[in-house]
Design a protein around this motif. Sequence first.
Motif, PDB file in Angstrom:
ATOM      1  N   LEU A  50       1.004  -1.060  -0.031  1.00 52.04           N
ATOM      2  CA  LEU A  50      -0.049  -0.056  -0.058  1.00 52.04           C
ATOM      3  C   LEU A  50       0.865   1.359   0.195  1.00 52.04           C
ATOM      4  O   LEU A  50       0.613   2.349  -0.726  1.00 52.04           O
ATOM      5  CB  LEU A  50      -0.961   0.031   1.184  1.00 52.04           C
ATOM      6  CG  LEU A  50      -2.016  -0.968   1.067  1.00 52.04           C
ATOM      7  CD1 LEU A  50      -2.742  -1.247   2.496  1.00 52.04           C
ATOM      8  CD2 LEU A  50      -2.859  -0.626   0.072  1.00 52.04           C
ATOM      9  N   ALA A  51       1.984   1.329   0.721  1.00 57.68           N
ATOM     10  CA  ALA A  51       2.902   2.398   0.864  1.00 57.68           C
ATOM     11  C   ALA A  51       3.512   2.650  -0.646  1.00 57.68           C
ATOM     12  O   ALA A  51       3.633   3.887  -0.964  1.00 57.68           O
ATOM     13  CB  ALA A  51       3.972   2.326   1.684  1.00 57.68           C
ATOM     14  N   TRP A  52       3.885   1.445  -1.326  1.00 58.62           N
ATOM     15  CA  TRP A  52       4.320   1.613  -2.516  1.00 58.62           C
ATOM     16  C   TRP A  52       3.473   2.068  -3.567  1.00 58.62           C
ATOM     17  O   TRP A  52       3.908   2.961  -4.349  1.00 58.62           O
ATOM     18  CB  TRP A  52       5.073   0.285  -2.901  1.00 58.62           C
ATOM     19  CG  TRP A  52       5.591   0.294  -4.315  1.00 58.62           C
ATOM     20  CD1 TRP A  52       6.756   0.849  -4.727  1.00 58.62           C
ATOM     21  CD2 TRP A  52       5.029  -0.064  -5.390  1.00 58.62           C
ATOM     22  NE1 TRP A  52       7.072   0.654  -6.055  1.00 58.62           N
ATOM     23  CE2 TRP A  52       5.760   0.276  -6.639  1.00 58.62           C
ATOM     24  CE3 TRP A  52       3.835  -0.530  -5.818  1.00 58.62           C
ATOM     25  CZ2 TRP A  52       5.676  -0.126  -7.963  1.00 58.62           C
ATOM     26  CZ3 TRP A  52       3.610  -0.758  -7.120  1.00 58.62           C
ATOM     27  CH2 TRP A  52       4.432  -0.511  -8.416  1.00 58.62           C
ATOM     28  N   VAL A  54       1.165   3.961  -3.044  1.00 56.61           N
ATOM     29  CA  VAL A  54       1.129   5.604  -3.058  1.00 56.61           C
ATOM     30  C   VAL A  54       2.312   6.046  -3.476  1.00 56.61           C
ATOM     31  O   VAL A  54       2.173   7.231  -4.207  1.00 56.61           O
ATOM     32  CB  VAL A  54       0.876   5.842  -1.521  1.00 56.61           C
ATOM     33  CG1 VAL A  54       1.092   7.411  -1.211  1.00 56.61           C
ATOM     34  CG2 VAL A  54      -0.527   5.395  -0.969  1.00 56.61           C
ATOM     35  N   PHE A  55       3.624   5.856  -3.214  1.00 56.64           N
ATOM     36  CA  PHE A  55       4.708   6.189  -3.774  1.00 56.64           C
ATOM     37  C   PHE A  55       4.660   6.213  -5.361  1.00 56.64           C
ATOM     38  O   PHE A  55       4.860   7.215  -5.834  1.00 56.64           O
ATOM     39  CB  PHE A  55       5.904   5.366  -3.196  1.00 56.64           C
ATOM     40  CG  PHE A  55       7.243   5.834  -3.779  1.00 56.64           C
ATOM     41  CD1 PHE A  55       7.980   6.920  -3.182  1.00 56.64           C
ATOM     42  CD2 PHE A  55       7.767   5.539  -4.903  1.00 56.64           C
ATOM     43  CE1 PHE A  55       9.246   7.264  -3.609  1.00 56.64           C
ATOM     44  CE2 PHE A  55       8.866   5.941  -5.562  1.00 56.64           C
ATOM     45  CZ  PHE A  55       9.616   6.855  -4.986  1.00 56.64           C
ATOM     46  N   ALA A  56       4.077   5.218  -5.948  1.00 57.33           N
ATOM     47  CA  ALA A  56       4.141   5.206  -7.416  1.00 57.33           C
ATOM     48  C   ALA A  56       3.182   5.916  -7.941  1.00 57.33           C
ATOM     49  O   ALA A  56       3.523   6.680  -9.039  1.00 57.33           O
ATOM     50  CB  ALA A  56       4.045   3.722  -7.678  1.00 57.33           C
ATOM     51  N   ALA A  57       2.001   6.084  -7.654  1.00 59.63           N
ATOM     52  CA  ALA A  57       0.870   7.116  -7.668  1.00 59.63           C
ATOM     53  C   ALA A  57       1.731   8.694  -7.794  1.00 59.63           C
ATOM     54  O   ALA A  57       1.441   9.265  -8.830  1.00 59.63           O
ATOM     55  CB  ALA A  57      -0.066   7.028  -7.070  1.00 59.63           C
ATOM     56  N   GLY A  58       2.076   8.939  -6.668  1.00 57.36           N
ATOM     57  CA  GLY A  58       2.736  10.148  -6.802  1.00 57.36           C
ATOM     58  C   GLY A  58       3.858  10.530  -7.777  1.00 57.36           C
ATOM     59  O   GLY A  58       3.877  11.281  -8.530  1.00 57.36           O
ATOM     60  N   PHE A 142      10.054  -0.218  -4.160  1.00 55.36           N
ATOM     61  CA  PHE A 142       9.037  -1.526  -3.940  1.00 55.36           C
ATOM     62  C   PHE A 142      10.170  -2.599  -3.102  1.00 55.36           C
ATOM     63  O   PHE A 142       9.393  -3.038  -2.104  1.00 55.36           O
ATOM     64  CB  PHE A 142       8.650  -2.172  -4.975  1.00 55.36           C
ATOM     65  CG  PHE A 142       7.739  -3.338  -4.687  1.00 55.36           C
ATOM     66  CD1 PHE A 142       6.619  -3.210  -4.207  1.00 55.36           C
ATOM     67  CD2 PHE A 142       8.212  -4.485  -5.521  1.00 55.36           C
ATOM     68  CE1 PHE A 142       5.833  -4.311  -4.100  1.00 55.36           C
ATOM     69  CE2 PHE A 142       7.406  -5.463  -5.181  1.00 55.36           C
ATOM     70  CZ  PHE A 142       6.488  -5.820  -4.472  1.00 55.36           C
ATOM     71  N   VAL A 143      11.173  -2.668  -3.726  1.00 56.02           N
ATOM     72  CA  VAL A 143      12.036  -3.942  -3.270  1.00 56.02           C
ATOM     73  C   VAL A 143      12.411  -3.503  -1.862  1.00 56.02           C
ATOM     74  O   VAL A 143      12.207  -4.385  -0.824  1.00 56.02           O
ATOM     75  CB  VAL A 143      13.158  -4.141  -3.921  1.00 56.02           C
ATOM     76  CG1 VAL A 143      14.233  -4.964  -3.332  1.00 56.02           C
ATOM     77  CG2 VAL A 143      12.978  -4.769  -5.222  1.00 56.02           C
ATOM     78  N   ALA A 144      12.863  -2.262  -1.629  1.00 59.45           N
ATOM     79  CA  ALA A 144      13.122  -1.788  -0.253  1.00 59.45           C
ATOM     80  C   ALA A 144      12.001  -2.010   0.669  1.00 59.45           C
ATOM     81  O   ALA A 144      12.188  -2.354   1.902  1.00 59.45           O
ATOM     82  CB  ALA A 144      13.655  -0.232  -0.400  1.00 59.45           C
ATOM     83  N   LEU A 145      10.777  -1.506   0.516  1.00 61.76           N
ATOM     84  CA  LEU A 145       9.703  -1.496   1.171  1.00 61.76           C
ATOM     85  C   LEU A 145       9.236  -2.844   1.578  1.00 61.76           C
ATOM     86  O   LEU A 145       8.924  -3.130   2.933  1.00 61.76           O
ATOM     87  CB  LEU A 145       8.535  -0.577   0.709  1.00 61.76           C
ATOM     88  CG  LEU A 145       8.822   0.796   0.439  1.00 61.76           C
ATOM     89  CD1 LEU A 145       7.556   1.505  -0.133  1.00 61.76           C
ATOM     90  CD2 LEU A 145       8.835   1.398   1.909  1.00 61.76           C
ATOM     91  N   VAL A 146       9.211  -3.671   0.675  1.00 64.34           N
ATOM     92  CA  VAL A 146       9.066  -5.221   1.030  1.00 64.34           C
ATOM     93  C   VAL A 146      10.039  -5.649   2.020  1.00 64.34           C
ATOM     94  O   VAL A 146       9.662  -6.166   3.036  1.00 64.34           O
ATOM     95  CB  VAL A 146       8.800  -5.905  -0.265  1.00 64.34           C
ATOM     96  CG1 VAL A 146       8.753  -7.391   0.097  1.00 64.34           C
ATOM     97  CG2 VAL A 146       7.429  -5.390  -1.121  1.00 64.34           C
ATOM     98  N   ALA A 147      11.373  -5.547   1.692  1.00 67.01           N
ATOM     99  CA  ALA A 147      12.342  -6.075   2.681  1.00 67.01           C
ATOM    100  C   ALA A 147      12.319  -5.448   4.110  1.00 67.01           C
ATOM    101  O   ALA A 147      12.236  -6.217   5.141  1.00 67.01           O
ATOM    102  CB  ALA A 147      13.841  -5.853   2.208  1.00 67.01           C
ATOM    103  N   ALA A 148      11.950  -3.897   4.142  1.00 63.31           N
ATOM    104  CA  ALA A 148      11.931  -3.310   5.459  1.00 63.31           C
ATOM    105  C   ALA A 148      10.790  -3.995   6.247  1.00 63.31           C
ATOM    106  O   ALA A 148      10.923  -3.929   7.379  1.00 63.31           O
ATOM    107  CB  ALA A 148      12.029  -2.005   5.052  1.00 63.31           C
TER     108      ALA A 148
END
Length: 252
Positions: A50-52, A54-58, A142-148
């Motif tokens: 969900l966070a990604w 929003v990031f991708a949409a922005g 996306f990779v960073a957010l999933v890992a984190a």
Amino acid sequence: MMTPATIFDDIRLGLVFFTRLPLPHFEVRDRSLADAIWTAPLVGFVVALLAWLVFAAGHGLGLAEGPAAALAIAAAMLVTGCLHEDGLSDTADGFGGGRTRERKLEIMRDSRIGSYGAAALMLSVLARWSAIVEIEDPAPVFVALVAAHVGSRALIPAFMRHLPQARVDGLAAGVGTVADSAVIAALAIGALGLLFLGLKGAVVAALCLAILFFAFRKLCLAQIGGQSGDTIGALQQLAEIALLFAASAILA
């Protein structure tokens, strides 16, 4: 024995506890939060996705990385109801402001935020924002957010299992005893999340998490004699920051 029905119930329990998503009411078939705690990293994947988005949409609308990263962090905080941020701020206030174990626990229970808690929240948001901005592009973000988000939450069952309760009441105390099987399942899911960083990146990230886990465990034992719901939130935040930093070094 786990069945598809109990797995489904556990996932829904995890989503209800760890997020503020508007989920329909359901009846639990003899499952507790202690049983479902292994789903914490799966919930982390939902939060990361969900966070990604929003990031991708922005980013797709032409926003620079800074505003897009701020919106992504805000989305994650909104989805979770700032559950872990609250734990971080309370832990910082208690550990920083109390002289005795009893006083630290008393401060941590106080809903008011102090200077240590405010500073911890500010630094947490700033640290996460700076790491995401450094990564820049949507795919590696996306990779960073999933890992984190997955990796940080994978530590929660192990932390609850291997530290005594700091108090006899409260959120963590009410969860109950976490089984070794829940710890193993969560760590396995967390390892899959770290593999988004590649094999070498996953190894580096896992080492960072191990060091952080044992260092924070030692700190909690010294400060309050164990763990509480607040320290669980603080651990998640610290681990998320560490993983985003590692991801920024690997992916940027």
